[in-house]
Scaffold this active site. Structure first.
Site, PDB file in Angstrom:
ATOM      1  N   HIS A 132       0.843  -1.207   0.000  1.00 32.27           N
ATOM      2  CA  HIS A 132       0.000   0.000   0.000  1.00 32.27           C
ATOM      3  C   HIS A 132       0.874   1.252   0.000  1.00 32.27           C
ATOM      4  CE1 HIS A 132      -3.219   2.778   1.441  1.00 32.27           C
ATOM      5  NE2 HIS A 132      -2.205   3.310   2.095  1.00 32.27           N
ATOM      6  N   GLU A 133       1.894   1.279   0.849  1.00 30.92           N
ATOM      7  CA  GLU A 133       2.764   2.458   0.905  1.00 30.92           C
ATOM      8  C   GLU A 133       3.540   2.636  -0.393  1.00 30.92           C
ATOM      9  OE1 GLU A 133       2.242   4.471   3.136  1.00 30.92           O
ATOM     10  OE2 GLU A 133       1.104   3.182   4.479  1.00 30.92           O
ATOM     11  N   HIS A 139       1.404   4.368  -2.872  1.00 29.76           N
ATOM     12  CA  HIS A 139       1.460   5.830  -2.776  1.00 29.76           C
ATOM     13  C   HIS A 139       2.648   6.373  -3.572  1.00 29.76           C
ATOM     14  CE1 HIS A 139      -1.782   6.928  -0.142  1.00 29.76           C
ATOM     15  NE2 HIS A 139      -1.395   6.121   0.831  1.00 29.76           N
ATOM     16  N   GLU A 187      -6.142   7.352  -1.033  1.00 27.94           N
ATOM     17  CA  GLU A 187      -6.054   6.151  -0.193  1.00 27.94           C
ATOM     18  C   GLU A 187      -6.676   4.954  -0.904  1.00 27.94           C
ATOM     19  OE1 GLU A 187      -4.434   5.567   2.631  1.00 27.94           O
ATOM     20  OE2 GLU A 187      -3.665   7.610   2.493  1.00 27.94           O
TER      21      GLU A 187
END
Length: 312
Positions: A127-128, A131, A197
């Site tokens: 997930h990071e 980003h 997100e």
């Protein structure tokens, strides 16, 4: 597309406020000032954020499992290897920072590594990296620039339009603009952050190949992040938007979607990918994310975390 539309709405709000308060000159000055401040932050955000959290950088020698996991995920994502940090903090969380993929850094707390399995840690770090891949730091810097300019214009309006004698109607319009515009900008800014997100969740599911693991991780850490104090977020509330889940913020004013909605979206992504939910892991997990050594699997059905493979 949603991010583009929201950015366009924020820009239109800035232009309308500038026009209402009396011309393009002040609007341009406010925009340039806000851009200057946010560009400084953009270039130095990683240093500021990591120092704020007392993060310590790790490598293949000091944290072989965790570092190797991030390296594997970065390769899957087609990204340069980011700098990897661990934060000695009980609150389970993680974040990414850096102005572009070539200067990115990812960090996780010891609290997060202690309660998640290896697959769940992989989902969080994917997930990071999502980003990073989506260049969300650049997008949010653009958003912060326009929102900051709107706030500056509103402040100018409060101080320089208060004694306007040209007409009662103009004064009322100016006061409404000064009061409403910053609040509207904040709402749009939070909406863009929530959109990013969802985008990072989708990217993380694709990078890790396991949406269910990310959904499981979100379910585990969201409740604990609310209960366990986070000293950094308490001192600097703006830091909450960095984390994979927010801390001590109501849903209305949160920069993140509700965790339940994110989990539901990940379940839909898993269905699209044809992913099957993995059964609970009761056997020995892989070595610790922080341990430089490996040992043979201990006996017993107790579930192990990514931080504590030996069940201590």
């Amino acid at each position: 597309m949603k991010t583009t539309m929201l950015l366009a709405a924020l820009t239109a709000l800035f232009m309308a406020l500038g026009y209402t308060l009396g011309g393009s000159g002040g609007a341009v000055i406010a925009l340039l000032a806000a851009a200057g401040m946010n560009l400084f932050t953009f270039w130095n955000a990683d240093k500021i954020v990591l120092r704020m959290h007392d993060a310590r950088e790790v490598d293949a020698q000091s944290a072989p499992e965790f570092y190797g996991l991030v390296r594997e995920l970065a390769q899957r994502a087609g990204l340069p290897m980011p700098r990897v940090y661990i934060i000695d903090q009980d609150a389970p969380n993680a974040f990414a920072t850096g102005r572009n993929p070539e200067n990115a850094a990812v960090a996780a707390t010891t609290g997060l590594l202690a309660i998640l399995s290896r697959e769940e840690v992989a989902g969080v770090m994917a997930h990071e990296l999502g980003h990073v891949k989506n260049r969300d730091t650049l997008i949010m810097t653009m958003v912060a620039t326009i929102a900051g300019a709107i706030s500056m214009l509103a402040n100018f309006g409060l101080f320089f339009r208060g004694d306007d004698r040209e007409g009662h109607g103009n004064m009322i319009a100016s006061l409404l603009a000064v009061i409403v515009a910053p609040f509207a900008a904040m709402i749009v800014q939070m909406a863009i952050s929530r959109t990013r997100e969802y985008g990072a969740d989708r990217a993380g599911a694709e990078i890790s190949g396991n949406p269910h693991a990310l959904a499981s991780a979100l379910a585990k850490i969201s409740g604990r992040a609310e209960m366990i104090p986070n000293p950094v977020a308490e001192r600097n509330p703006a830091a909450a938007q960095l984390y994979i889940v927010p801390a001590h913020v109501s849903e209305l004013f949160s920069t993140h979607p509700a965790t339940e909605k994110r989990i539901a979206a990940l379940q839909d992504i898993a269905a699209d990918m044809g992913s099957v939910a993995a059964p609970p892991r009761t056997a020995w997990q892989s070595p610790s994310a922080l341990s430089p050594t490996t040992t043979s699997p201990p006996s017993g059905p107790k579930r192990r975390s990514a931080l504590d493979p030996h069940g201590r």
